[in-house]
Structure formats: structure tokens, C-alpha cells
Design an enzyme around this catalytic site. Sequence first.
Site, PDB file in Angstrom:
ATOM      1  N   ASN A 106       1.075  -5.900   1.095  1.00 38.67           N
ATOM      2  CA  ASN A 106      -0.354  -5.610   1.005  1.00 38.67           C
ATOM      3  C   ASN A 106      -1.210  -6.735   1.567  1.00 38.67           C
ATOM      4  OD1 ASN A 106      -0.518  -2.982   0.012  1.00 38.67           O
ATOM      5  ND2 ASN A 106      -0.155  -3.649  -2.095  1.00 38.67           N
ATOM      6  N   HIS A 143       8.273  -4.602  -6.957  1.00 36.85           N
ATOM      7  CA  HIS A 143       7.300  -3.698  -6.348  1.00 36.85           C
ATOM      8  C   HIS A 143       7.966  -2.754  -5.366  1.00 36.85           C
ATOM      9  CE1 HIS A 143       3.668  -3.120  -3.491  1.00 36.85           C
ATOM     10  NE2 HIS A 143       3.727  -2.153  -4.368  1.00 36.85           N
ATOM     11  N   SER A 195       1.192  -3.365  -7.889  1.00 37.04           N
ATOM     12  CA  SER A 195       0.981  -3.629  -6.468  1.00 37.04           C
ATOM     13  C   SER A 195      -0.152  -4.607  -6.227  1.00 37.04           C
ATOM     14  CB  SER A 195       0.674  -2.310  -5.734  1.00 37.04           C
ATOM     15  OG  SER A 195      -0.518  -1.738  -6.238  1.00 37.04           O
ATOM     16  N   GLU A 223      -2.643   0.622 -13.216  1.00 37.95           N
ATOM     17  CA  GLU A 223      -2.950  -0.762 -12.846  1.00 37.95           C
ATOM     18  C   GLU A 223      -4.056  -1.317 -13.739  1.00 37.95           C
ATOM     19  OE1 GLU A 223      -1.436  -2.630  -9.420  1.00 37.95           O
ATOM     20  OE2 GLU A 223      -0.379  -1.865 -11.174  1.00 37.95           O
ATOM     21  N   MET A 247       5.932   7.119  -9.204  1.00 46.36           N
ATOM     22  CA  MET A 247       6.672   5.876  -8.988  1.00 46.36           C
ATOM     23  C   MET A 247       7.808   5.736  -9.994  1.00 46.36           C
ATOM     24  SD  MET A 247       5.404   4.540  -6.317  1.00 46.36           S
ATOM     25  CE  MET A 247       6.180   2.937  -6.337  1.00 46.36           C
ATOM     26  N   GLU A 276       9.879  -5.430  -3.124  1.00 51.47           N
ATOM     27  CA  GLU A 276       9.450  -6.831  -3.194  1.00 51.47           C
ATOM     28  C   GLU A 276       9.801  -7.394  -4.565  1.00 51.47           C
ATOM     29  OE1 GLU A 276       5.513  -7.300  -0.454  1.00 51.47           O
ATOM     30  OE2 GLU A 276       5.231  -6.211  -2.321  1.00 51.47           O
TER      31      GLU A 276
END
Length: 503
Positions: free
Chosen positions: A195, A145, A124, A97, A19, A157
Site C-alpha cells: 500500500n 496481511h 491493511s 479496521e 478475507m 506481508e
Amino acid sequence: MRDVNDPEFTVGIVGAGVMGQGIAQVSIAGGMRAILFDAKEGAAEAGRREVFKRIDRLVEKKQLDNLVAATQKAQLSVASSLSDFSDCDTVVEAVVENLEVKRSIFTELEGIVADDAILATNTSSLPIASIARTCERPGRVAGMHFFNPVPLMRLVEIIEGPATTEAVADTLAALGDRMGRTAVKVKDSPGFLVNLGGRAYYTEALRMLDEGVATPSQIDAILTDCCGFRMGPFALMDLTGMDVNYPVSMIVYEGFLNDRRLATTPRHKLLYEAGRLGRKTRAGHFDYDEAGKPISTGDADYEPHGMPAQAVFLAEPSEALAGFCKEVGLSTMGADDGIEPILGYPVGEDATSYAVRLGIDPKRLVCVDLSANTAKRVTLMTAPGADPGMLDAVAGALRDAGRVITAIKDSPGFVALRMRAMIANLGTSVAEAGLAEPADIDTALKLGLNYPMGPLEMAEDLGLKTTLSVMERLQAITGDDRYRPTLWLRRRAMLDLPIRTPS
């Protein structure tokens, strides 16, 4: 902080994994400077090499010329520590995360960057409010995001936490635009927009599987061939992995305090705990070979036996049914002779309820789903105890007309109609809660999940009154609060208003 369109605008990226590499690549592609850092020794330099390889491949494919490639490469540097981010206008964190890890990074960054620099997280699943809670200036903290693979997925996002200022959200949206992404603003909530909005596709497919309505192959085939989804829900779960899909499903479900509309199934948990994660373990909903290709061709196609039907009796007057029969060469009878198949199209009802309501013979009833595209594949449904010869006769006629058949068990709303109504209803729930603008809900789901149309567009395509009716009948027949229609949908359907009409 420099203006977002300034050639010297600088983006720092914490985390040089897939990412982080992608965020760095779209930053330099947007003409900005980018600085890449990773706490693991050598990881940032390795990440930069991977970005350069991707740029070189674009040159080889003639999608980028050499001069532009060289300019982009010159814009990407590597940091030896977070202190090298002192000149950054925005820093995007893209690490594991873990809330405490992210908080620690943001606390350290606050002592390094300028007071007006923006701190963004690529999380996320973690609430922006939780990450910003320990910051001295929570107003400059927001979510940014991206979706994997970042250079190919056009959506980003922009997540506004409770304290995020409007100026910060606007700047990040403009930054996303400069990176070549389509930015949508979303309020902080479990799962954010994609999501959250995407849960219906997975969980409703799992629900139908648990009810014995159809197999994974059948559900996937119906949704791809009849509804235009790029991948079926079971193939998609196997691609992303149960180790990703199941935990996210639970985060969203628990974050919304166990809302039934977001509940997954025990089977989902079982696959996760059994380590059947999908393609990465060569076993999930389907089994895969070493190349990641499904081993079995599946059981989506129904092969009829016996003589095809020449004529059918329509369960009720219906222009849609009559038109379909004419299209496939089936004659329609003026009266029921007690012998030939009865063809019906229940909208939101199962075959059982439909037969009882109309007082027709359930043994001879064959239901056809006309809510979606029937040019390639047609879904047929029968009630328990139905005469298999009736199904074979109708399926044989459709096969002779060039259609592929999927035969499912009794289900309110078949598969396609039920799924699309569920997706639409969840989309209106997002609109109702004010988490995003209605137009952005559709944009995000199409770009983030490759949906053929957005949730609100699905409601329009089905018709608001039809969507509402399907949800009401699903709730009545199953007794499950999972299918309660939103007030947003109900009011607009009852008042005959466009789905995007503001409250």
C-alpha cells in the site's frame, strides 16, 4: 506451540467475511486445521459454507479431486466463541479496521491461547505497534496481511512491529509458505509495503490529470499498451473503489507526516466525497453500466488529419530516434529546411524546456516517447502553441506504419517515463528506509499489484542514471519536492552500482 509443519497445526480465524473465508481456505489447502469465528450469529457457519462452495467449484473445474476436497472440508470447523481457540497455534484476526475493536479481540485472546501462540492481524492500514501496545506479550503480535481474493493472490506481508520477535516473524513466514503464499517480511510502517509502494501509480496519474497532461483514458492506455501494466491507474481506482483508495492514500500520506512524494490530489478527495466511488456506484473516473462495463470507449486514440509526413528533422543526434524513424518508414533530413516537423525525444524534460535548450522551433517540434514499448501505441507530445499540422503529419506517418497514437499535452517525462521513474524512486525510498529487502520490494509489488516489474527492476530497465535524471528534471521543472530523488538512487547512479547494492 506445535511446529508449523505439524499436521495438527491449527489456525484460528476471527472474522468470517471475505478475507476471513479466504484465510480459512488457504489454511486447509495447506493441510492445517482451521477454526472460523465471527461475533455475528450464524456468520461463521455461513462463511464455512462459502468456503465449501469454492472448494466444490474447484472440483467441478477438475482443479481438485474429491478425496482432497473432502479432506480439506473436514479440517475446517466453526467456533461458537473465542474460547474455542484455546488449542490454536496461531490466530489471525480479520475484522473491521477499527483499532479499539482489534485491541479488544487481542486482549481477550491473550487470556485464552497458550503463552507461545502467535497473534496476527490482517490489518491493511493500522500500525502493528498500536494494536500490540495493550497486549501483555507484544513480542508475539505481528501482521499477516493477505490480499483479496486470498486464494488467488499469492502474496502475504509479514509485518514486524517494534516488539515482534524474529522467531514469530519467521514462523509466520513459514506459515504463509505452507498456505501456498509468497511471504515477504516488512517493518511496521504506514501502508506497510504494497500500500506504500503502490501509491505512486495512483497519485502520479492523478497529478498528471490535474496538470492537464492527459485524460484518464489516455493515461490508462499508455500504461497498459506501452508499459505492460494489467490495468491503468484510473480503471484500477474505479475497481477497488474511491472509498478504499482515497482513505488508504490519506493514511499513508499522513502517516509519513505529509511527505510530498505520497500526496494525492483534490480531485481524488472530490470523487470520494461526491460518492463517485467507481464501479460499485457506476461512476468514478469513468461511467459504468449495470454490468460494470465502461459506457464510453474513451478518447485515448488520436486521429490525425492531412498528409502524413515523409521526412523529419531530428532535434539532436540520436540513435534511438534514428532507429525509430527507420522502423516506421520516416526519412531523416540532414539539415532543417524550416518546413518539415522536428522530431525529438526529451528524457525527463518537457517539450518547452527541450526546445528552448536546443534552440529549435517549438511550433514544429513533435516529441516521441521511446522509453517504453512503441510496437502498438506511440505517445506524442507538443509544446503550447505548436502547429497542429506538425502533430498530424507525424501521427499520420505512424498510423500508416500500423501504430495507434496518443497525443498528450506538455509534460516532463511524458506519461510512461514519468510514471516508471516515480514508481522506481518510491521503491528506492522503501529500500532506503530499510522497510523490506530490495528483492522483496520487487516481489511484493509484482504479486500484490500485478506490476509488470518491480520498482527496482524498473530503475534497472530505464537505467539508474536515466531514472535519476528524470527525477531531477521533474523536480527542477515543476519546483515540487514530490520529485526529489532518494539518496539510495542518487548514490548508486553516481557510482554506477547495481540498484540493490546495500548501504
